[in-house]
Design an enzyme around this catalytic site. Sequence first.
Site: not given
Length: 383
Positions: A83, A205-206, A328, A332
């Site tokens: 990421c 969670c994203s 968020k 992402h």
Amino acid sequence: MKSHIIGYHTTQFGELWDKSLFDLVEESILGVLKNTNIEFGDIDAIFFGNMLGGILENNLHSGAKIADIFGLTMPIFRVEGACASGGMAFHLANEYVKSGKGKTVLVIGAEKMTDVQPEYITQGLMSAASGEEQESGMTFPGLYALMARVYLKKFGYNKSNLAAVAVKNHMHGFLNPTAHFRKIITEKQALESSLVADPLGLLDCSPVSDGAASLIISTNPTLIKKRHHVKVLSSQVATDSISLLQRNSLIELKATQIAAEKAFGESKIKRSDISIAEVHDCFTIAELFAMEDLGFWTKGEAGRRVTQYETLRDNNGPLIVNTSGGLKASGHPVGATGIKQIGELYVQLTNQADKRQIKNVKYGLAHNVGGSGGTAVVTIIGI
Ligand code: COA
């Protein structure tokens, strides 16, 4: 040699089912060239941050694919750091111009994640985790949930101390036209969202997103002076063990701490000089860790301070965090995130952020994490 960012473009982030990975790459590269009125002839190299192209669509050798789209012969490098692929691509692009190898480079991050079944994307993302974590059936929500449980227990917090991060970042994302989610949420909704990995719910969670973002970095005074520009004061990368099992502590990310120390050291500015930060909130707990590990707050403090919404734009505090909506709410698309974070700082520092503009910003910090903290990139830019 001092390097400057002289332009930015981002595509929409979200579920973009009518676009392929390379459609997104093409759109963002053409977008940043248009925004800066620069042609390929001025660009010496391209750096491409991407994590999952090889796993999800058997799409590697992406430098040659980008060359093919535009009929280019310049060097094009693919950079992978989970990421943190975007942040690492930025780091290498910046080093390239600083070393004098080229004067102007384009750095793009892109990811196409929503065309496959959820279990397939979860498995693909887990390529960024250790062998034993993969074999035990762990997922990234699961790994961050483990860290969250230790942190909440140690400092006497509960799920409300996480929910505040999601509420704030959704409020910020509401003002960002390219965000994946432009929806304000309440703390009650966050707390009642379906459980993903205890204590993390859906709204901790994203999301899984598609998107691409590009920047142009230059040391060429002629190009710089005619465009909105900001200085790259430092870009630092640090690594740590890939597996949580090998870590001494589950309530901090050592790679973030090391990269931050180096970045503040090189840029010679203080934490208190930073008025906007884009930090890696892949899960709500990660923003708490980021605020502490970057040295803005002391260890254990973040759980309390996030519930006071100190870093929400409407509170006009000295430091506003994740004006883009963070991972968020902004989304992402993993390879694109690190570039979008720096791009958000760039538009804020050059007063191009429209409705989400923060006044009088001079210095910004971007923090991009790979996996559960095996890699961290910290970038500081200023006017
Ligand atoms: N935040 C807010 N809403 C979300 C969301 C999120 N993270 N993820 C999905 N949604 C919404 C969708 O828009 C959809 O809304 P709708 O019904 O109004 O259309 C609904 O929730 C269901 O979406 P769906 O795609 O079926 O969710 P899912 O259950 O397949 O996936 C997660 C949800 C949290 C498991 C998934 O987003 C995920 O795995 N996130 C983590 C990604 C990750 O690990 N990244 C790497 C970090 S290190």
